[in-house]
Scaffold this active site. Structure first.
Site, short mmCIF file in Angstrom:
data_model
loop_
_atom_site.label_atom_id
_atom_site.label_comp_id
_atom_site.label_asym_id
_atom_site.label_seq_id
_atom_site.Cartn_x
_atom_site.Cartn_y
_atom_site.Cartn_z
N GLU A 69 1.76 -4.11 1.32
CA GLU A 69 2.01 -3.08 2.32
C GLU A 69 0.78 -2.80 3.16
O GLU A 69 -0.34 -2.84 2.68
CB GLU A 69 2.47 -1.79 1.62
CG GLU A 69 3.69 -2.03 0.76
CD GLU A 69 4.27 -0.74 0.19
OE1 GLU A 69 4.01 0.33 0.76
OE2 GLU A 69 4.97 -0.83 -0.82
N CYS A 79 -1.58 -2.54 -8.26
CA CYS A 79 -2.83 -1.90 -8.65
C CYS A 79 -2.86 -1.73 -10.16
O CYS A 79 -1.86 -1.35 -10.78
CB CYS A 79 -2.97 -0.54 -7.97
SG CYS A 79 -4.57 0.26 -8.31
N SER A 123 -12.14 2.95 -0.06
CA SER A 123 -11.82 4.04 -0.97
C SER A 123 -11.65 3.48 -2.38
O SER A 123 -10.98 2.46 -2.58
CB SER A 123 -10.53 4.75 -0.54
OG SER A 123 -10.21 5.79 -1.43
N LEU A 167 -11.90 11.40 -6.18
CA LEU A 167 -12.38 12.24 -7.28
C LEU A 167 -11.20 12.95 -7.95
O LEU A 167 -10.97 12.81 -9.15
CB LEU A 167 -13.39 13.25 -6.74
CG LEU A 167 -14.23 13.98 -7.77
CD1 LEU A 167 -15.11 13.02 -8.55
CD2 LEU A 167 -15.09 15.04 -7.09
N HIS A 168 -10.50 13.77 -7.18
CA HIS A 168 -9.24 14.40 -7.58
C HIS A 168 -9.33 15.35 -8.77
O HIS A 168 -8.29 15.85 -9.24
CB HIS A 168 -8.17 13.34 -7.89
CG HIS A 168 -7.95 12.36 -6.79
ND1 HIS A 168 -8.00 12.72 -5.45
CD2 HIS A 168 -7.68 11.03 -6.82
CE1 HIS A 168 -7.78 11.65 -4.71
NE2 HIS A 168 -7.59 10.62 -5.51
N GLY A 190 -3.99 -1.27 -4.37
CA GLY A 190 -5.09 -1.91 -5.06
C GLY A 190 -6.39 -1.13 -5.07
O GLY A 190 -6.57 -0.13 -4.37
N GLU A 191 -7.31 -1.61 -5.90
CA GLU A 191 -8.65 -1.04 -6.05
C GLU A 191 -9.65 -2.02 -5.42
O GLU A 191 -9.93 -3.08 -5.99
CB GLU A 191 -8.95 -0.83 -7.55
CG GLU A 191 -10.40 -0.55 -7.89
CD GLU A 191 -11.01 0.58 -7.09
OE1 GLU A 191 -11.95 0.31 -6.31
OE2 GLU A 191 -10.56 1.74 -7.23
N ASN A 204 1.30 14.39 -1.75
CA ASN A 204 2.52 13.85 -1.17
C ASN A 204 3.48 13.48 -2.30
O ASN A 204 3.19 12.58 -3.09
CB ASN A 204 2.22 12.60 -0.33
CG ASN A 204 1.27 12.90 0.80
OD1 ASN A 204 1.43 13.87 1.52
ND2 ASN A 204 0.27 12.06 0.96
#
Length: 340
Positions: free
Chosen positions: A92, A112, A189, A213-214, A159-160, A288
């Site tokens: 995507e 991911c 990111s 971070l979150h 993905g990372e 979201n």
């Protein structure tokens, strides 16, 4: 049988060397370069300035472009693309237009492995890393479809990126040098991986570096991000500080606000304690919703309160309201929903 030659991702000198090896004059290297990166050629057959017979004989050469499998467009013109790769896998990409710029959100992997609890992408598992040309292709696809130049690129799709640095770093350099997008207009990111932040730092890129971070403490971070079990928040922040020292560039911290989970006054206080005196910027992202989990988006009042608590402590902060919610194209919603 040898693998097909892939042209996308090669520099002008590399293309010139390749074209002369195929018996063509050196000036055709620049023509090939322009057709790849400026005109968006998807196959050698498109490059009509080349002799037809020569093109027909290049069966073992491919440009390296994907095909659009499906797309959906939100009312704000944000467009999500499902792109089919040469091996049939689907990734995507998202085109995000405003009146001043066109940003492309690109994927770095098929799926991911990180499995963040709030993210739709991680629910689908991991298949493989993307190759350099498959990353570059996403920008060109969006650019061709919108009919305007891409100005910004964010590695915030599937993905990372830090798990695919051998392909991501060359892709960034090509995006910069061949497509012509400034490194400071490119963002990587990551959720954060031990030593990988420092590995990226030593490349001395002028990109924007964002860390997902979150959470304001280790307990919440482990709940949201499984890899945090092996990467304490204190170590992550220490490596981010080292990144600032090595590169001279600040770190952006992405912080998804989840109602009742990490958006309370005590969480804002903890976050301030971590970031005080640190060259950073905080991006608050109201959650979201996705169907797989029952996290809730916080109220606007709660978002504003969290924002103001950070501002009062002189923490550089802003709120990022995601684009493309109606097209399942916003942060955490990137997923191939078409085949459900």
């Amino acid at each position: 049988m040898s693998s097909p030659e892939v042209l996308l991702g090669k520099s002008l000198p590399e293309l010139t060397e390749w074209i002369t090896q195929q018996g063509q004059p050196a000036y055709r290297g620049k023509q090939l370069y322009q057709w790849l990166y400026e005109k968006g050629a998807t196959s050698l057959a498109d490059i009509t300035v080349f002799p037809q017979k020569w093109r027909q004989n290049q069966e073992n050469t491919i440009i390296g472009r994907s095909s659009i499998y499906h797309y959906s467009t939100a009312p704000d013109r944000t467009r999500k693309y499902l792109l089919k790769l040469a091996d049939g896998l689907i990734i995507e990409a998202v085109g995000i237009p405003t009146h001043k710029r066109l940003t492309v959100c690109v994927s770095s992997q098929v799926g991911c492995i990180m499995g963040c609890d709030f993210c739709a992408t991680g629910k689908g598992g991991f298949t493989r890393n993307l190759k350099t040309h498959e990353i570059i292709d996403q920008i060109l696809t969006v650019q061709n479809d919108f009919g305007e130049r891409v100005s910004n690129v964010v590695f915030m799709g599937m993905g990372e990126p830090l798990l695919n640095l051998p392909e991501v770093i060359p892709a960034i350099k090509s995006i910069n040098e061949d497509i012509g997008i400034g490194q400071r207009s490119i963002t990587i990111s990551t959720v954060g991986l031990p030593q990988k932040i420092l590995e990226l730092a030593h490349h001395q890129l002028q990109i924007t570096f964002a860390v997902s971070l979150h959470a304001s403490n280790q307990h919440i971070r482990e709940k949201l991000i499984p890899s945090a079990n092996h990467y304490p928040l204190s170590q992550l922040l220490a490596e981010c500080r080292e990144y600032v020292k090595i590169t001279g560039r600040r770190v952006t911290f992405e912080y998804i606000l989840l109602a009742g989970v990490n958006d309370l006054p005590q969480h804002a206080k903890e976050l301030v304690q971590h970031l005080r005196g640190f060259q950073t910027h905080v991006n608050l992202i109201p959650y979201n919703p996705i169907s797989e989990v029952d996290y809730q988006r916080p109220s606007q009042e709660r978002v504003n309160d969290f924002l103001n608590r950070l501002k009062q402590e002189n923490i550089a902060v802003s709120v990022r309201y995601s684009r493309g919610l109606e097209a399942d194209a916003a942060c955490g919603q990137l997923r191939a929903t078409v085949d459900r």
